[in-house]
Design an enzyme around this catalytic site. Structure first.
Site, PDB file in Angstrom:
ATOM      1  N   CYS A   7       0.931  -1.080  -0.030  1.00  0.00           N
ATOM      2  CA  CYS A   7      -0.181   0.055   0.002  1.00  0.00           C
ATOM      3  C   CYS A   7       0.813   1.124   0.099  1.00  0.00           C
ATOM      4  CB  CYS A   7      -0.977   0.018   1.073  1.00  0.00           C
ATOM      5  SG  CYS A   7      -0.246   0.045   2.704  1.00  0.00           S
ATOM      6  N   ASN A  10       2.192   1.384   4.473  1.00  0.00           N
ATOM      7  CA  ASN A  10       2.345   0.180   4.973  1.00  0.00           C
ATOM      8  C   ASN A  10       2.238   0.213   6.635  1.00  0.00           C
ATOM      9  OD1 ASN A  10       5.245  -2.039   5.881  1.00  0.00           O
ATOM     10  ND2 ASN A  10       3.361  -2.548   5.346  1.00  0.00           N
ATOM     11  N   CYS A  12      -1.463   0.954   7.341  1.00  0.00           N
ATOM     12  CA  CYS A  12      -3.070   0.774   7.485  1.00  0.00           C
ATOM     13  C   CYS A  12      -3.390  -0.691   6.593  1.00  0.00           C
ATOM     14  CB  CYS A  12      -3.802   2.177   6.981  1.00  0.00           C
ATOM     15  SG  CYS A  12      -3.695   3.384   7.944  1.00  0.00           S
ATOM     16  N   ARG A  13      -3.446  -0.263   5.430  1.00  0.00           N
ATOM     17  CA  ARG A  13      -4.043  -1.405   4.524  1.00  0.00           C
ATOM     18  C   ARG A  13      -3.252  -2.657   4.316  1.00  0.00           C
ATOM     19  NH1 ARG A  13      -5.074   2.339  -0.259  1.00  0.00           N
ATOM     20  NH2 ARG A  13      -3.114   3.119   0.527  1.00  0.00           N
ATOM     21  N   SER A  14      -1.757  -2.533   3.918  1.00  0.00           N
ATOM     22  CA  SER A  14      -0.922  -3.800   3.673  1.00  0.00           C
ATOM     23  C   SER A  14      -0.751  -4.431   4.886  1.00  0.00           C
ATOM     24  CB  SER A  14       0.105  -3.393   2.869  1.00  0.00           C
ATOM     25  OG  SER A  14       1.141  -2.748   3.359  1.00  0.00           O
ATOM     26  N   ASP A 123      -8.076   4.145   0.731  1.00  0.00           N
ATOM     27  CA  ASP A 123      -7.203   4.393   1.987  1.00  0.00           C
ATOM     28  C   ASP A 123      -8.078   4.973   3.069  1.00  0.00           C
ATOM     29  OD1 ASP A 123      -5.238   5.661   3.517  1.00  0.00           O
ATOM     30  OD2 ASP A 123      -4.207   6.740   1.828  1.00  0.00           O
TER      31      ASP A 123
HETATM   32  P1  4NP Z   1      -1.903   2.843   3.795  1.00  0.00           P
HETATM   33  O1  4NP Z   1      -2.295   4.248   4.459  1.00  0.00           O
HETATM   34  O2  4NP Z   1      -1.288   3.214   2.617  1.00  0.00           O
HETATM   35  O3  4NP Z   1      -3.053   1.907   4.034  1.00  0.00           O
HETATM   36  O4  4NP Z   1      -0.776   2.549   4.990  1.00  0.00           O
HETATM   37  C1  4NP Z   1      -1.687   5.523   4.782  1.00  0.00           C
HETATM   38  C2  4NP Z   1      -0.723   5.665   5.879  1.00  0.00           C
HETATM   39  C3  4NP Z   1      -0.232   6.913   5.740  1.00  0.00           C
HETATM   40  C4  4NP Z   1      -0.024   8.007   4.631  1.00  0.00           C
HETATM   41  C5  4NP Z   1      -1.208   7.565   3.646  1.00  0.00           C
HETATM   42  C6  4NP Z   1      -1.833   6.445   3.640  1.00  0.00           C
HETATM   43  N1  4NP Z   1       0.333   8.940   4.771  1.00  0.00           N
HETATM   44  O5  4NP Z   1       0.102   9.980   3.970  1.00  0.00           O
HETATM   45  O6  4NP Z   1       1.295   9.369   5.715  1.00  0.00           O
END
Ligand code: 4NP
Length: 155
Positions: A7, A10, A12-14, A123
Site C-alpha cells: 500500500c 504500510n 494501514c491497509r497492507s 485509503d
Molecule cells: P496505508 O495508509 O497506505 O493504507 O498504510 C496510509 C498511511 C499513511 C499515509 C497515507 C496512507 N500518509 O500519507 O502518511
C-alpha cells in the site's frame, strides 16, 4: 510461494492485509507453504507499527498485527516474491514503475482475487474507524480468493 502486499504507507491497509491473509492461510492449513510480507510505496512511516486504528480493527477480529513494522518496496522484491499485489491503482502504478524488466513476479491488485464490484481498497488513513471496518471486509474477501487461487494452482 511468496506473496507481498503493498500500500502507500504500510501502516494501514497492507499490514492489515498481511494479518488477514495469514489467518486465511492458517484456516486452510497452508500457512507453511506461503510466505507473506507487506510494504509501502512511500517512506514516511518506515519502522513504524501499524496505525492504532488498524491494530484495533484487527484485534477485534482476533488478529494481532502489533508486531509488524513498516518497510518500503524495493526493486529486488519483484524477483524475490511470486505475487506483488497493491491495494489501489496509485500503488500499482508506482509498483510497475519500479519493477525490473527481468523480474517475473505477478504484479496486480489484491482485490482482483475477490469476487466484488470494487477493485481498490480505499485509503482509510484520513477517515474514521468505519473506514477500517470497510477495509477489513474487502481484505477478507481478497484473502479468501487468493488462498483458493493458490490452492488451485498447486493441486
Ligand atoms: P496505508 O495508509 O497506505 O493504507 O498504510 C496510509 C498511511 C499513511 C499515509 C497515507 C496512507 N500518509 O500519507 O502518511
Amino acid at each position: 510461494m511468496k506473496v507481498l502486499l503493498v500500500c502507500l504507507g504500510n501502516i494501514c491497509r497492507s499490514p492489515t492485509a498481511e494479518g488477514v491473509f495469514r489467518r486465511a492461510l492458517e484456516r486452510a492449513g497452508w500457512q507453511d507453504r506461503v510466505v507473506v510480507d507487506s510494504c509501502g510505496v512511500g517512506r514516511w512511516h518506515l519502522g513504524n507499527a501499524p496505525d492504532p486504528r488498524a491494530q484495533a480493527a484487527a484485534e477485534q477480529r482476533g488478529i494481532d498485527i502489533s508486531g509488524l513494522r513498516a518497510r518500503q518496496l524495493q526493486a529486488q522484491d519483484f524477483t524475490e516474491f511470486d505475487y506483488v499485489l497493491g491495494m489501489d491503482r496509485d500503488n500499482l502504478s508506482a509498483m510497475l514503475a519500479m519493477k525490473p524488466a527481468h523480474a517475473n513476479a505477478h504484479v496486480g491488485l489484491f482485490l482482483d482475487f475477490a469476487d466484488l464490484a470494487e477493485s481498490e481498497v480505499p485509503d482509510p488513513y484520513y477517515g474514521g474507524d468505519e473506514g477500517f471496518e470497510r477495509v477489513f471486509n474487502l481484505l477478507e474477501a481478497a484473502a479468501e480468493g487468493l488462498v483458493a487461487h493458490i490452492q488451485r494452482g498447486k493441486q
